[in-house]
Design an enzyme around this catalytic site. Structure first.
Site, mmCIF file in Angstrom:
data_model
loop_
_atom_site.group_PDB
_atom_site.id
_atom_site.type_symbol
_atom_site.label_atom_id
_atom_site.label_comp_id
_atom_site.label_asym_id
_atom_site.label_seq_id
_atom_site.Cartn_x
_atom_site.Cartn_y
_atom_site.Cartn_z
ATOM 1 C CG ASN A 13 -0.257 -0.183 2.516
ATOM 2 O OD1 ASN A 13 0.962 -0.053 2.574
ATOM 3 N ND2 ASN A 13 -0.995 -0.478 3.567
ATOM 4 C CB SER A 262 4.746 7.993 6.797
ATOM 5 O OG SER A 262 5.213 8.912 5.843
ATOM 6 C CE LYS A 263 4.099 0.535 3.556
ATOM 7 N NZ LYS A 263 3.155 -0.547 3.446
ATOM 8 C CB SER A 264 4.071 9.652 1.874
ATOM 9 O OG SER A 264 3.794 10.036 3.202
#
Ligand code: GLU
Length: 298
Positions: A13, A262-264
């Site tokens: 995700n 975080s993934k961002s």
């Protein structure tokens, strides 16, 4: 002779960051050092958040890091029926009930209860289920299901805990409060968790215990953020008659300011680091891991 079986189980995700690199490399190194196996599992049960491009990036980024895993990779989205069957087994022994409350209804009840004294939160900080669907009469339930009212299937946690009795797990890492060794499970802290929804026959908790057992995983090595979820995993393993692996919850990698990754976050994303010319060896060094599993003295 049976060998230890480790697994790295990312959700596609988003792109992997240094925290994932740490977990994947630690699993890889532990497997290599113990003569064990490393499996890769793609935890893609949430179609709203998972993307094929993120899955492709997982293979690419792990390969670049030097992680080697066994094929075939298990993709959870291809095994939803197995998870649905596990929920159905729990339903048949009377431990699962449908709840029809909307998110807004739940939020309203939590606010009401908070006003009357703080309503309990689960270990992730989310309010426990405040509803009363467990007490609905059977005909009422059947009527609502037949009428197409959306529902979530929840674990009757009091009945489940009573049936399973006291549970514990073997922890070779550490919990948030320094817990290690034999840790007593406290599944009641999660309340009546959602095990499935009308359109998604599995939650993460069900899929993870079913797959760890089915894949013969002996050692679960993952981030400390999942430490208390292990209580719930032990409860589900016990109710479903599944074996308990050993657990090792590792430190969470933080950014320079000490915040959770975080993934961002571009400064800690593996793709960004690679594009900036950082090498896998430098990543290992930054994470405090050995230079490579085969280095002298390892
Ligand atoms: N899929 C989970 C995640 O990406 C990890 C699950 C686990 O290791 O048990 O956070």
């Amino acid at each position: 002779m049976s060998v230890p079986v480790f697994r790295f189980a990312p959700s596609p995700n988003g792109y992997l960051h240094l925290g994932h690199a740490y977990s994947a490399l630690l699993n890889f190194d532990l497997a290599r050092r113990s003569g064990g196996r490393l499996l890769l599992r793609i935890e893609d049960i949430d179609p709203a958040r998972c993307r094929p491009a993120f899955e492709a990036a997982i293979y690419e980024d792990l390969g670049w890091l030097g992680v080697v895993w066994e094929e075939p990779v298990r993709r959870q989205s291809e095994h939803m029926a197995a998870y649905g069957e596990a929920v159905e087994r729990l339903r048949r022994i009377g431990l699962v009930y449908p709840s029809f409350d909307s998110r807004a209804e739940i939020a309203r009840r939590v606010a009401e209860r908070d006003a009357a004294g703080r309503w309990p939160r689960d270990p992730d900080g989310a309010p426990l289920y405040p509803g009363s669907a467990r007490d609905l009469a059977e005909e009422e339930r059947a009527g609502r299901v037949a009428a197409g009212v959306p529902y979530a299937l929840r674990l009757d946690s009091a009945a489940a805990v009573a049936r399973a009795g006291p549970l514990a797990w073997d922890e070779t890492g550490r919990g948030p409060g320094g817990e290690t060794g034999v840790v007593a499970a406290a599944p009641q802290a999660w309340g009546d968790v959602v095990l499935a929804r009308k359109d998604t026959p599995s939650s993460y908790h069900i899929a993870v215990v079913v797959d760890d057992a089915l894949q013969g995983v002996t050692d679960v090595v993952r981030g400390r953020d999942l430490f208390w979820a292990t209580s719930l995993h032990r409860l589900l393993q016990s109710l479903l008659g599944l074996p308990a692996p050993r657990y090792r919850h590792h430190d969470l990698i933080r950014d320079a300011a000490g915040a959770k990754l975080s993934k961002s976050n571009a400064s800690t994303g593996l793709r960004e680091l690679r594009a900036a010319g950082v090498t896998p060896a430098e990543i290992r060094q930054r994470l405090g891991l050995h230079a490579a599993w085969s280095a002298p003295g390892y």
